[in-house]
Scaffold this motif. Sequence first.
Motif, short mmCIF file in Angstrom:
data_model
loop_
_atom_site.label_atom_id
_atom_site.label_comp_id
_atom_site.label_asym_id
_atom_site.label_seq_id
_atom_site.Cartn_x
_atom_site.Cartn_y
_atom_site.Cartn_z
N UNK A 114 0.85 -1.19 0.00
CA UNK A 114 0.00 0.00 0.00
C UNK A 114 0.89 1.24 0.00
N UNK A 115 0.88 1.96 -1.11
CA UNK A 115 1.74 3.14 -1.24
C UNK A 115 1.01 4.45 -0.97
N UNK A 116 -0.23 4.37 -0.55
CA UNK A 116 -0.97 5.59 -0.22
C UNK A 116 -0.54 6.09 1.16
N UNK A 117 -0.14 7.34 1.22
CA UNK A 117 0.35 7.94 2.46
C UNK A 117 -0.33 9.27 2.69
N UNK A 118 -0.47 9.61 3.95
CA UNK A 118 -1.01 10.91 4.32
C UNK A 118 0.11 11.94 4.15
N UNK A 119 -0.02 12.86 3.21
CA UNK A 119 1.05 13.85 2.99
C UNK A 119 1.30 14.73 4.20
N UNK A 120 0.38 14.73 5.15
CA UNK A 120 0.57 15.55 6.34
C UNK A 120 1.56 14.91 7.31
#
Length: 296
Positions: A114-120
């Motif tokens: 899973x490469x989705x990350x919270x940019x915050x």
Amino acid sequence: MDTHETVPVDGAPTGRSDDGADDHADGWGSRSLWFAASMADAASIADADRRPALTRERVVAEALTIIAEQGVQALTMRNLAARLGVVPGALYRHVRNKEQLQDLVLDAVLAEVDCDLDPAMAWTQQISTLAHRLRTVLEHHPGVAGILKLRDPLGPHSLILAEALLRPLQAAGFRARAAGLAFFLIVDYTVGFAVSSPRTSVNEQRVRDVATREQLHEFFRSLPADRFPTLITLGEHVWLDNRDERFTAGLQTLVNGLAQALSARPAGPQVAADSRGDQRHQAGPARRMTPEEATR
């Protein structure tokens, strides 16, 4: 009434009884064996027709099954073809060679990361999160990490993972060359951990078993004190069932080192000296950096 077979000239059993009557009202006994054989052939062909069509996806899925059950060394084109019920030549309609097969297997596995990350999130947290996810996926596919150490896949999911790892490094302020080094430090550590200390290793099995682990600790305590004083004291704190803790501690040390190196980078208009000891200064209006400078 006793019956016996008589064989006609063509070699087919008639199945006639002593009174000369056919055993089968439909005359089955007088038919040649080729009829029964052709029915068996037809059934075999029908079974083959019901078999799922050979696709690249099936080839890759079966390759992963072989690796999981028998290890990476068992993944050969001949073995894979036998598992799929085809001749080896049929595989080459879907993969060029074993190397491409390995790359396809790697990309199928990396698709699970899973490469989705919270940019915050802080860049350090983003990097650590991806490393943990990569390790988890690799350990769900025993043996695949070994291929990843040998191959440098450039499939779509490999590129997505690389993009996800490089993006926070660039956003954090790493220069091009430093970002590349940091990228491979993270990947090499994560993949290397999965390769060098797999869950199936003798050491991991030994420390997971409570009784065996206690015997091991007792062995350390029984060593000659004049030769192994440190092992006597620390041995039981080294050989523990702490695989997850070891990975996290090593990754944290690595990320902290990268963060420290980034914060220690000289600030202001002066750019750090390159390997030849040259000093570059920005004077007057801002100028565009050359490609050579951007990669240093």
